[in-house]
Structure formats: structure tokens, C-alpha cells
Design a protein around this motif. Structure first.
Motif, PDB file in Angstrom:
ATOM      1  N   ALA A   1       0.870  -1.180   0.000  1.00  0.00           N
ATOM      2  CA  ALA A   1       0.000   0.000   0.000  1.00  0.00           C
ATOM      3  C   ALA A   1       0.899   1.220   0.000  1.00  0.00           C
ATOM      4  O   ALA A   1       1.991   1.191   0.578  1.00  0.00           O
ATOM      5  N   HIS A   2       0.462   2.299  -0.662  1.00  0.00           N
ATOM      6  CA  HIS A   2       1.323   3.487  -0.743  1.00  0.00           C
ATOM      7  C   HIS A   2       0.511   4.763  -0.591  1.00  0.00           C
ATOM      8  O   HIS A   2      -0.593   4.880  -1.099  1.00  0.00           O
ATOM      9  N   ARG A   3       1.124   5.694   0.143  1.00  0.00           N
ATOM     10  CA  ARG A   3       0.531   7.020   0.408  1.00  0.00           C
ATOM     11  C   ARG A   3       1.681   8.029   0.403  1.00  0.00           C
ATOM     12  O   ARG A   3       2.766   7.741   0.903  1.00  0.00           O
ATOM     13  N   THR A   4       1.415   9.229  -0.122  1.00  0.00           N
ATOM     14  CA  THR A   4       2.429  10.287  -0.100  1.00  0.00           C
ATOM     15  C   THR A   4       1.974  11.400   0.838  1.00  0.00           C
ATOM     16  O   THR A   4       0.773  11.650   1.001  1.00  0.00           O
ATOM     17  N   ILE A   5       2.958  12.074   1.426  1.00  0.00           N
ATOM     18  CA  ILE A   5       2.688  13.093   2.449  1.00  0.00           C
ATOM     19  C   ILE A   5       3.562  14.316   2.139  1.00  0.00           C
ATOM     20  O   ILE A   5       4.771  14.159   1.914  1.00  0.00           O
ATOM     21  N   ASN A   6       2.958  15.495   2.111  1.00  0.00           N
ATOM     22  CA  ASN A   6       3.734  16.721   1.899  1.00  0.00           C
ATOM     23  C   ASN A   6       4.268  17.220   3.231  1.00  0.00           C
ATOM     24  O   ASN A   6       3.504  17.699   4.075  1.00  0.00           O
ATOM     25  N   THR A   7       5.578  17.129   3.433  1.00  0.00           N
ATOM     26  CA  THR A   7       6.175  17.555   4.701  1.00  0.00           C
ATOM     27  C   THR A   7       6.849  18.922   4.588  1.00  0.00           C
ATOM     28  O   THR A   7       7.502  19.371   5.536  1.00  0.00           O
ATOM     29  N   GLY A   8       6.709  19.576   3.430  1.00  0.00           N
ATOM     30  CA  GLY A   8       7.396  20.846   3.214  1.00  0.00           C
ATOM     31  C   GLY A   8       6.454  22.037   3.256  1.00  0.00           C
ATOM     32  O   GLY A   8       5.255  21.919   3.561  1.00  0.00           O
ATOM     33  N   ALA A   9       7.020  23.202   2.917  1.00  0.00           N
ATOM     34  CA  ALA A   9       6.249  24.443   2.968  1.00  0.00           C
ATOM     35  C   ALA A   9       5.686  24.816   1.588  1.00  0.00           C
ATOM     36  O   ALA A   9       4.940  25.795   1.467  1.00  0.00           O
ATOM     37  N   ASP A  10       6.047  24.045   0.552  1.00  0.00           N
ATOM     38  CA  ASP A  10       5.603  24.340  -0.819  1.00  0.00           C
ATOM     39  C   ASP A  10       4.803  23.162  -1.363  1.00  0.00           C
ATOM     40  O   ASP A  10       4.701  22.125  -0.716  1.00  0.00           O
ATOM     41  N   GLU A  11       4.285  23.342  -2.582  1.00  0.00           N
ATOM     42  CA  GLU A  11       3.596  22.227  -3.236  1.00  0.00           C
ATOM     43  C   GLU A  11       4.572  21.056  -3.397  1.00  0.00           C
ATOM     44  O   GLU A  11       5.743  21.265  -3.725  1.00  0.00           O
ATOM     45  N   PHE A  12       4.073  19.860  -3.164  1.00  0.00           N
ATOM     46  CA  PHE A  12       4.880  18.642  -3.350  1.00  0.00           C
ATOM     47  C   PHE A  12       4.302  17.932  -4.574  1.00  0.00           C
ATOM     48  O   PHE A  12       3.126  17.556  -4.585  1.00  0.00           O
ATOM     49  N   ILE A  13       5.144  17.803  -5.621  1.00  0.00           N
ATOM     50  CA  ILE A  13       4.645  17.331  -6.917  1.00  0.00           C
ATOM     51  C   ILE A  13       5.490  16.155  -7.397  1.00  0.00           C
ATOM     52  O   ILE A  13       6.730  16.223  -7.365  1.00  0.00           O
ATOM     53  N   PHE A  14       4.823  15.087  -7.819  1.00  0.00           N
ATOM     54  CA  PHE A  14       5.584  13.928  -8.306  1.00  0.00           C
ATOM     55  C   PHE A  14       4.866  13.257  -9.472  1.00  0.00           C
ATOM     56  O   PHE A  14       3.646  13.361  -9.615  1.00  0.00           O
ATOM     57  N   LEU A  15       5.669  12.608 -10.286  1.00  0.00           N
ATOM     58  CA  LEU A  15       5.174  11.842 -11.433  1.00  0.00           C
ATOM     59  C   LEU A  15       5.060  10.377 -11.016  1.00  0.00           C
ATOM     60  O   LEU A  15       5.956   9.853 -10.353  1.00  0.00           O
ATOM     61  N   ALA A  16       3.961   9.738 -11.389  1.00  0.00           N
ATOM     62  CA  ALA A  16       3.777   8.307 -11.110  1.00  0.00           C
ATOM     63  C   ALA A  16       3.614   7.574 -12.443  1.00  0.00           C
ATOM     64  O   ALA A  16       2.959   8.075 -13.359  1.00  0.00           O
ATOM     65  N   VAL A  17       4.210   6.394 -12.527  1.00  0.00           N
ATOM     66  CA  VAL A  17       4.090   5.573 -13.740  1.00  0.00           C
ATOM     67  C   VAL A  17       3.749   4.151 -13.313  1.00  0.00           C
ATOM     68  O   VAL A  17       4.400   3.594 -12.422  1.00  0.00           O
ATOM     69  N   TRP A  18       2.720   3.563 -13.926  1.00  0.00           N
ATOM     70  CA  TRP A  18       2.285   2.236 -13.526  1.00  0.00           C
ATOM     71  C   TRP A  18       1.771   1.474 -14.759  1.00  0.00           C
ATOM     72  O   TRP A  18       1.465   2.088 -15.780  1.00  0.00           O
ATOM     73  N   PRO A  19       1.662   0.155 -14.670  1.00  0.00           N
ATOM     74  CA  PRO A  19       1.221  -0.627 -15.835  1.00  0.00           C
ATOM     75  C   PRO A  19      -0.272  -0.434 -16.096  1.00  0.00           C
ATOM     76  O   PRO A  19      -0.997   0.013 -15.199  1.00  0.00           O
ATOM     77  N   PRO A  20      -0.749  -0.783 -17.272  1.00  0.00           N
ATOM     78  CA  PRO A  20      -2.156  -0.590 -17.592  1.00  0.00           C
ATOM     79  C   PRO A  20      -3.038  -1.573 -16.829  1.00  0.00           C
ATOM     80  O   PRO A  20      -2.576  -2.593 -16.350  1.00  0.00           O
ATOM     81  N   SER A  21      -4.312  -1.215 -16.725  1.00  0.00           N
ATOM     82  CA  SER A  21      -5.353  -2.126 -16.238  1.00  0.00           C
ATOM     83  C   SER A  21      -5.190  -2.584 -14.799  1.00  0.00           C
ATOM     84  O   SER A  21      -5.641  -3.662 -14.449  1.00  0.00           O
ATOM     85  N   ILE A  22      -4.533  -1.798 -13.951  1.00  0.00           N
ATOM     86  CA  ILE A  22      -4.538  -2.201 -12.545  1.00  0.00           C
ATOM     87  C   ILE A  22      -5.718  -1.517 -11.848  1.00  0.00           C
ATOM     88  O   ILE A  22      -6.132  -0.429 -12.241  1.00  0.00           O
ATOM     89  N   ALA A  23      -6.246  -2.186 -10.819  1.00  0.00           N
ATOM     90  CA  ALA A  23      -7.334  -1.571 -10.053  1.00  0.00           C
ATOM     91  C   ALA A  23      -6.767  -1.088  -8.717  1.00  0.00           C
ATOM     92  O   ALA A  23      -5.768  -1.613  -8.224  1.00  0.00           O
ATOM     93  N   HIS A  24      -7.413  -0.062  -8.153  1.00  0.00           N
ATOM     94  CA  HIS A  24      -6.946   0.534  -6.897  1.00  0.00           C
ATOM     95  C   HIS A  24      -7.898   0.159  -5.762  1.00  0.00           C
ATOM     96  O   HIS A  24      -9.103   0.335  -5.885  1.00  0.00           O
ATOM     97  N   ASP A  25      -7.357  -0.360  -4.678  1.00  0.00           N
ATOM     98  CA  ASP A  25      -8.168  -0.705  -3.501  1.00  0.00           C
ATOM     99  C   ASP A  25      -7.976   0.386  -2.436  1.00  0.00           C
ATOM    100  O   ASP A  25      -6.920   0.469  -1.795  1.00  0.00           O
ATOM    101  N   TYR A  26      -9.008   1.225  -2.263  1.00  0.00           N
ATOM    102  CA  TYR A  26      -8.972   2.285  -1.248  1.00  0.00           C
ATOM    103  C   TYR A  26      -9.617   1.813   0.055  1.00  0.00           C
ATOM    104  O   TYR A  26      -9.390   2.362   1.112  1.00  0.00           O
ATOM    105  N   GLU A  27     -10.471   0.811  -0.068  1.00  0.00           N
ATOM    106  CA  GLU A  27     -11.306   0.346   1.038  1.00  0.00           C
ATOM    107  C   GLU A  27     -10.476  -0.129   2.241  1.00  0.00           C
ATOM    108  O   GLU A  27     -10.785   0.199   3.389  1.00  0.00           O
ATOM    109  N   THR A  28      -9.420  -0.882   1.964  1.00  0.00           N
ATOM    110  CA  THR A  28      -8.601  -1.434   3.048  1.00  0.00           C
ATOM    111  C   THR A  28      -7.993  -0.310   3.881  1.00  0.00           C
ATOM    112  O   THR A  28      -7.947  -0.374   5.114  1.00  0.00           O
ATOM    113  N   ILE A  29      -7.552   0.748   3.212  1.00  0.00           N
ATOM    114  CA  ILE A  29      -6.943   1.874   3.939  1.00  0.00           C
ATOM    115  C   ILE A  29      -8.017   2.649   4.707  1.00  0.00           C
ATOM    116  O   ILE A  29      -7.815   3.060   5.844  1.00  0.00           O
TER     117      ILE A  29
END
Ligand code: PAN
Ligand code: ZN
Length: 193
Positions: free
Chosen positions: A137-165
């Protein structure tokens, strides 16, 4: 959603997420995330006055594609809800699919855990790349004073499970300590789901 003719080049301003023309843009406000923060009194107090945007992201997904890459850019605005820094909901991938996060701007943390009990919280700074294995499971957290911006790349056709979190939370929380220090503490309400 726009489809691209392959191969392609894409120029974008990471700070202008809402204006990106060829994608799905998702905005998460505090009202979408009240269940995710520990300090419910603080959530209620803030929501009484306003409904701040915590983060937004755009993504281009290769749906039902046997191969290819999906990708997206997330921007988490600076701030905290009580002691907890602004963060994403976080999720598991439900079908095999690792993911790469590459920091574009700002600073933050990547919290991960597996059902087998491995817990990792990594730094994300411009020039750093994090590899997220499928089982984490993965979560990102902004610990700074500015916008925290990142690029994510993942394979096609994956589903996301939010329920467990949503039900069990993450084992660790990233919070503001004394004199604005960034602290990682155990989550007292974490449950293995
Ligand atoms: C990312 C996330 C994005 C938003 O693109 O979807 O950062 O976080 P939540 O999805 O947890 O709200 C990703 O991990 N895609 O797989
Ligand atoms: Zn993901």
C-alpha cells in the motif's frame, strides 16, 4: 479522455494541473478525506469554515491495454490537519502492477506497508525515485512548505483498492513535531484488515 498516437512527447507545467488538457483531473478536498485524519475535532473545525483542497492529480490511464504505461502527476498542497501533514488517501493495487514515483518539486514522504507486516517510509525529494512493489500500500505526504509534486508511472489495467486503507489506516503517521520537525509515529488506530 484523449488518446495519444504513439510515440509522443508531452510538455506540461507540473504546477498547472487543473489546466492540463488531455486527462482526467481528480481533486480531493478535506470533505472527501475526513475519515482519513486522526484529529476529528480539527477536521470538523476546518470544515465549518472552508473545504480546502488537499491534493489534486491528473492521470492518463491505458485501460484494457495489454501493454503500455499509465502515468499521472500529483500535487499535494502544503499544510496539516491537526498534527498530520496533508497526504493522499493511499491504496493497494489489486492486480499485479509495480509503480514508480519520481519527485518533480517540493519535499515529502512515501509511506508503504505490506500485508505481511513490512513497513517503510521513504524520503521523496527532487531527483529521487521510489519503487513501489505490487504488494505494498502506498501514500504520499507533503512535509514541506511548498507544493509537493511527483510523477507516477504504472502498468495498464490495474485496479486501486482504497477500502482497506479507509477501514484500517496505515501503521505509521507522518506528523509535525516540536519546532516543525517531521516525525514518524505509530498510528494508534491502525487495524490489520
Ligand atoms: C498515484 C495516486 C495519486 C493519488 O497516481 O493515484 O498520487 O493518490 P490516491 O490514489 O491514493 O488518492 C498512484 O499511486 N497511482 O497508482
Ligand atoms: Zn498506486
Amino acid at each position: 479522455m484523449t488518446t495519444f498516437t504513439l510515440p509522443f512527447q508531452l510538455d506540461f507545467d507540473p504546477h498547472a494541473l487543473g489546466e492540463f488538457p488531455a486527462s482526467k483531473t481528480i481533486i480531493r478536498r478535506l470533505s472527501d478525506m475526513s475519515a482519513y485524519y486522526q484529529d476529528k475535532a480539527k477536521v470538523a473545525e476546518i470544515l465549518n469554515a472552508e473545504d480546502p483542497t488537499i491534493y489534486r492529480f491528473w492521470e492518463i490511464e491505458q485501460e484494457n491495454a495489454p501493454r503500455g504505461l499509465s502515468f499521472g502527476v500529483t500535487c499535494i498542497y502544503a499544510g496539516s490537519i491537526g498534527r498530520e501533514f496533508h497526504m493522499t488517501k493511499g491504496h493497494f493495487h489489486t492486480s499485479p502492477g509495480d509503480e514508480l514515483y519520481i519527485t518533480l518539486s517540493g519535499r515529502g514522504k512515501l509511506a508503504m506497508f505490506s500485508r505481511e507486516g513490512d513497513v517503510k517510509t521513504l524520503d521523496m525529494l527532487p531527483g529521487s525515485m521510489c519503487y513501489i512493489p505490487t504488494a505494498y500500500a502506498h501514500r504520499t505526504i507533503n512535509t514541506g512548505a511548498d507544493e509537493f509534486i511527483f510523477l507516477a508511472v504504472w502498468p495498464p489495467s490495474i485496479a486501486h483498492d482504497y477500502e482497506t486503507i479507509l477501514k484500517g489506516g496505515f501503521p505509521q503517521l507522518v506528523v509535525k513535531g516540536e519546532q516543525e520537525a517531521v516525525q514518524i509515529i505509530e498510528n494508534p488506530s491502525h487495524q490489520r484488515v
